[in-house]
Design a protein around this motif. Structure first.
Motif, PDB file in Angstrom:
ATOM      1  N   ASP A 150     -42.650 -31.266 -85.472  1.00  0.00           N
ATOM      2  CA  ASP A 150     -43.512 -30.923 -84.349  1.00  0.00           C
ATOM      3  C   ASP A 150     -44.212 -29.586 -84.598  1.00  0.00           C
ATOM      4  O   ASP A 150     -43.553 -28.567 -84.835  1.00  0.00           O
ATOM      5  N   CYS A 167     -51.084 -40.941 -79.959  1.00  0.00           N
ATOM      6  CA  CYS A 167     -50.035 -41.708 -80.640  1.00  0.00           C
ATOM      7  C   CYS A 167     -50.143 -41.548 -82.154  1.00  0.00           C
ATOM      8  O   CYS A 167     -49.125 -41.429 -82.858  1.00  0.00           O
ATOM      9  N   GLY A 214     -39.743 -42.715 -81.606  1.00  0.00           N
ATOM     10  CA  GLY A 214     -39.844 -41.495 -80.808  1.00  0.00           C
ATOM     11  C   GLY A 214     -39.719 -41.709 -79.315  1.00  0.00           C
ATOM     12  O   GLY A 214     -39.975 -40.780 -78.536  1.00  0.00           O
ATOM     13  N   ARG A 249     -41.589 -43.368 -77.302  1.00  0.00           N
ATOM     14  CA  ARG A 249     -42.885 -43.176 -76.645  1.00  0.00           C
ATOM     15  C   ARG A 249     -43.603 -44.480 -76.338  1.00  0.00           C
ATOM     16  O   ARG A 249     -44.777 -44.474 -75.967  1.00  0.00           O
ATOM     17  N   TYR A 277     -47.298 -36.333 -87.335  1.00  0.00           N
ATOM     18  CA  TYR A 277     -46.417 -35.163 -87.338  1.00  0.00           C
ATOM     19  C   TYR A 277     -44.983 -35.521 -86.960  1.00  0.00           C
ATOM     20  O   TYR A 277     -44.202 -34.636 -86.598  1.00  0.00           O
ATOM     21  N   GLU A 278     -44.611 -36.800 -87.046  1.00  0.00           N
ATOM     22  CA  GLU A 278     -43.266 -37.218 -86.672  1.00  0.00           C
ATOM     23  C   GLU A 278     -42.228 -36.460 -87.499  1.00  0.00           C
ATOM     24  O   GLU A 278     -42.302 -36.399 -88.722  1.00  0.00           O
ATOM     25  N   TYR A 297     -49.206 -37.555 -76.892  1.00  0.00           N
ATOM     26  CA  TYR A 297     -48.239 -37.112 -77.909  1.00  0.00           C
ATOM     27  C   TYR A 297     -46.899 -36.783 -77.247  1.00  0.00           C
ATOM     28  O   TYR A 297     -45.830 -37.111 -77.768  1.00  0.00           O
ATOM     29  N   TYR A 339     -48.822 -38.214 -83.128  1.00  0.00           N
ATOM     30  CA  TYR A 339     -47.358 -38.187 -83.154  1.00  0.00           C
ATOM     31  C   TYR A 339     -46.832 -38.811 -84.444  1.00  0.00           C
ATOM     32  O   TYR A 339     -45.900 -38.278 -85.078  1.00  0.00           O
ATOM     33  N   ARG A 360     -38.629 -34.347 -79.205  1.00  0.00           N
ATOM     34  CA  ARG A 360     -39.428 -33.902 -80.347  1.00  0.00           C
ATOM     35  C   ARG A 360     -38.484 -33.284 -81.378  1.00  0.00           C
ATOM     36  O   ARG A 360     -37.408 -32.819 -81.033  1.00  0.00           O
ATOM     37  N   ILE A 413     -43.873 -44.698 -82.750  1.00  0.00           N
ATOM     38  CA  ILE A 413     -43.823 -44.593 -81.291  1.00  0.00           C
ATOM     39  C   ILE A 413     -42.502 -45.123 -80.757  1.00  0.00           C
ATOM     40  O   ILE A 413     -41.887 -44.535 -79.858  1.00  0.00           O
TER      41      ILE A 413
END
Length: 634
Positions: free
Chosen positions: A306, A296, A221, A223, A302-303, A76, A299, A474, A218
């Motif tokens: 956070d 992932c 973010g 990631r 909860y995008e 995450y 994330y 985040r 992802i």
């Protein structure tokens, strides 16, 4: 004000059912083997266990609740690069199958550290055993604590209650049933852990609208870090730091740790032990990758809001528990399944640790002082030691909260740092015939010292901006604004401040080097670059320093003569019957070949071990090694 769970009766039924089944397995094997009063049966299952359940048990020994709770949190925070943790575990199976399994079955030793006594002397065995027991006890205790901490934060199960119930259950079935109970309970718990992890993944995918939405989140973010191939060793998480550091750590854990080598010797042959090793590698790799994928999904779910920054939970390692409560709030029993999977991982780690450390204490500390104890007394002592280890684990778990997070990180780093150095000592003994006892001692002490010094320096100094900015951002921009909600207490400035905060908990079995409340300033001291090395390289650093210092001191003090080395204790790095004889001879470094007839290892009066060829002259106390067991390394 932290969110508390509303568990259904069905959730408690699932959790209690899992704990009761573990107890029943222990009682079953205690009753079934009540007439087999030998430590061979208690610790090794008479060396006749099936390789498949043994492999599954090995997989769960170090794939604990940390995998269920902390790996998703790490993914995450850092993205898909965390999947390399799982892939790096495959290396250890290759090393174990080629070298360590044939050697262990050749020697038929009960304690892995008995090899150090044969190769060097008894003091090396005692020192390494002491380090391993201390490491394992603290690892088990903090595993118990972390499981209880995460579940306490998001469920009605209190921390103290969780520690008492799980420690008592684990200690009881391990003490009663021995290795057989541990292995078959681990086999059952493997499926529970897998079911819980898959349930979170599948339900989470459905909740966010499919795999495509997860991929898009992802990317948004920052990631999508799987292809991070930067060679810079100060980057905490890249392909190189995770794969190389992870491979070293897993090789040390799965090749030189008593909890695993004991499993290899529970198999009746080298072939079965290799099957067990490969069987363990596949689920370990799969579960770690699945844990990263769960991170992932979390994330994506909860995008933009956070849960840590919005103060729903205190630590990122509570993310998985929180998501389970959110997505399964209307499905009775599913939250209980997840809690059971977390507890299954923890129970497996603790039960395996108790059983294996009891072997070390009996074989390396008690029997050398009292060698004439009867099998009945040895068995009673084994069960008593197992009970004491379980009680000690529970006691330390209660103390852990009072030590503070910094101490927890130091303890876990201490555990990880020593893995590399202990592996280096075995590497010197097995592959380098010039290594002597003085060099082995110097290596075992120097490697951890240097690695620990680097760790302390990294904690004390301000981290480089490169380390800080390696964490993706985040946000709480999409959090709902509810009057009286803690979300209102989080401002843009506090978000910027918290964007540099690392997880304060443990995310791997070898280290917890995650710094908290970092400052985005950059230092310019002499050792700044060294102190900024990724925590994944601490074990590698300890290994290289121990190996270099050990061999250097050996040559300075007078290297051992390869021609006089017992070939039973040696393995060439390269040895295949299809290779030219010159190449095979070169990699033996002057060590003679094993004669094509019966061998034995005997112990002389000064503590060293001699190689004998005349089987008729051997005393009864010698360890005979049959010709068919001395297979060449393929």
């Amino acid at each position: 004000m932290y969110r508390r769970a509303e568990l259904f009766i069905e959730d408690y039924v699932v959790l209690v059912g899992m704990l009761l089944l573990a107890l029943l397995i222990g009682f079953y094997y205690a009753y079934k083997d009540r007439k087999k009063s030998t430590t061979e049966n208690y610790y090794f299952g008479d060396s006749n266990l099936s390789p498949i359940p043994v492999g599954l048990s090995m997989a769960l020994t170090f794939v604990s609740s940390i995998t269920v709770l902390a790996y998703p949190a790490h993914a995450y925070l850092y993205g898909t690069v965390i999947m390399w943790f799982g892939i790096s575990t495959l290396v250890q199976a290759l090393i174990a199958c080629l070298y360590y399994i044939p050697l262990l079955h050749r020697l038929k030793i009960k304690s892995i550290n008995q090899y150090l006594e044969m190769r060097f002397n008894g003091r090396m065995k005692v020192l390494n055993s002491f380090i391993l027991v201390v490491n394992m006890v603290f690892y088990m205790a903090i595993t118990v604590f972390l499981t209880g901490l995460c579940l306490d934060a998001v469920s009605p199960i209190k921390l103290n209650v969780g520690i008492i119930v799980t420690s008592a259950t684990c200690t009881l079935y391990t003490t009663l049933g021995g290795m057989k109970a541990v292995i078959w309970t681990d086999t059952f718990q493997a499926f529970v852990l897998l079911a819980g992890s898959l349930a979170v993944f599948i339900k989470g995918i459905l909740m966010v609208g499919g795999i495509g939405n997860v991929q898009e989140a992802i990317v948004r973010g920052e990631r999508n870090t799987f292809w991070e191939f930067d060679l810079d060793p100060t980057i905490p998480h890249s392909f190189w730091t995770i794969f190389i550091g992870g491979a070293f750590a897993w090789c040390g854990t799965m090749c030189t740790n008593q909890a695993i080598t004991q499993r290899y010797l529970s198999c009746k042959s080298v072939k079965d032990a290799r099957v067990a090793s490969l069987t363990s590698a596949i689920p370990i790799c799969f579960l770690l990758i699945l844990a990263a994928l769960n991170g992932c999904v979390i994330y994506a779910y909860y995008e933009g809001c956070d849960p840590v920054l919005s103060k729903r939970i205190r630590l990122p390692d509570q993310l998985t528990s929180l998501m389970v409560l959110d997505i399964f709030h209307d499905i009775p029993g599913m939250a209980g399944l997840f809690i059971s999977s977390a507890y299954s991982g923890m129970l497996s780690t603790v039960s395996s640790g108790i059983n294996s450390m009891a072997v070390l204490i009996l074989e390396d500390f008690i029997l050398p002082c009292k060698p004439h104890l009867t099998q009945s007394i040895r068995l009673k002592l084994s069960k008593f030691v197992s009970f004491l280890l379980g009680s000690l684990t529970a006691g330390i778990a209660f103390v852990v909260p009072f030590l503070g997070s910094t101490v927890i990180k130091i303890i876990f780093s201490f555990v990880g740092i020593f893995v590399g150095s202990m592996t280096a000592v075995f590497t010197m003994g097995i592959f380098f015939p010039w290594a002597n006892t003085v060099g082995a001692f110097a290596g075992l002490l120097s490697g951890p010292s240097v690695a620990f010094w680097v760790f302390i320096g990294s904690v004390m100094q301000s981290p480089s901006s490169k380390v800080i900015h390696s964490m993706p951002p985040r946000s709480i921009e999409m959090c709902p604004i509810i009057p009286g909600s803690p979300h209102l207490n989080v401002s843009t400035s506090s978000l910027e401040e918290h964007s540099y905060v690392y997880s304060t908990s443990v995310v791997t079995t070898w280290s917890a080097y995650n710094m908290a409340a970092l400052s985005p300033t950059t230092s310019h001291g002499t050792f700044d670059y060294l102190y900024s090395i990724s925590y994944m390289y601490l074990g590698v650093l300890g290994f290289l320093v121990s190996l270099f210092v050990g061999l250097l001191v050996s040559f300075i003090t007078g290297p051992s003569n390869p021609k006089s080395m017992d070939p039973v204790l040696f393995l060439p790095l390269v040895d295949n019957k299809y290779l030219p004889e010159k190449i095979r001879k070169f990699f033996r470094f002057g060590v003679p070949d094993i004669p094509p007839h019966s061998r034995s290892i005997s112990k002389s009066q000064n503590g060293s071990h001699k190689f004998n060829q005349d089987e008729k002259k051997l005393p009864e106390t010698l360890l005979l090694v049959k010709v068919e067991e001395l297979e060449s390394v393929v």
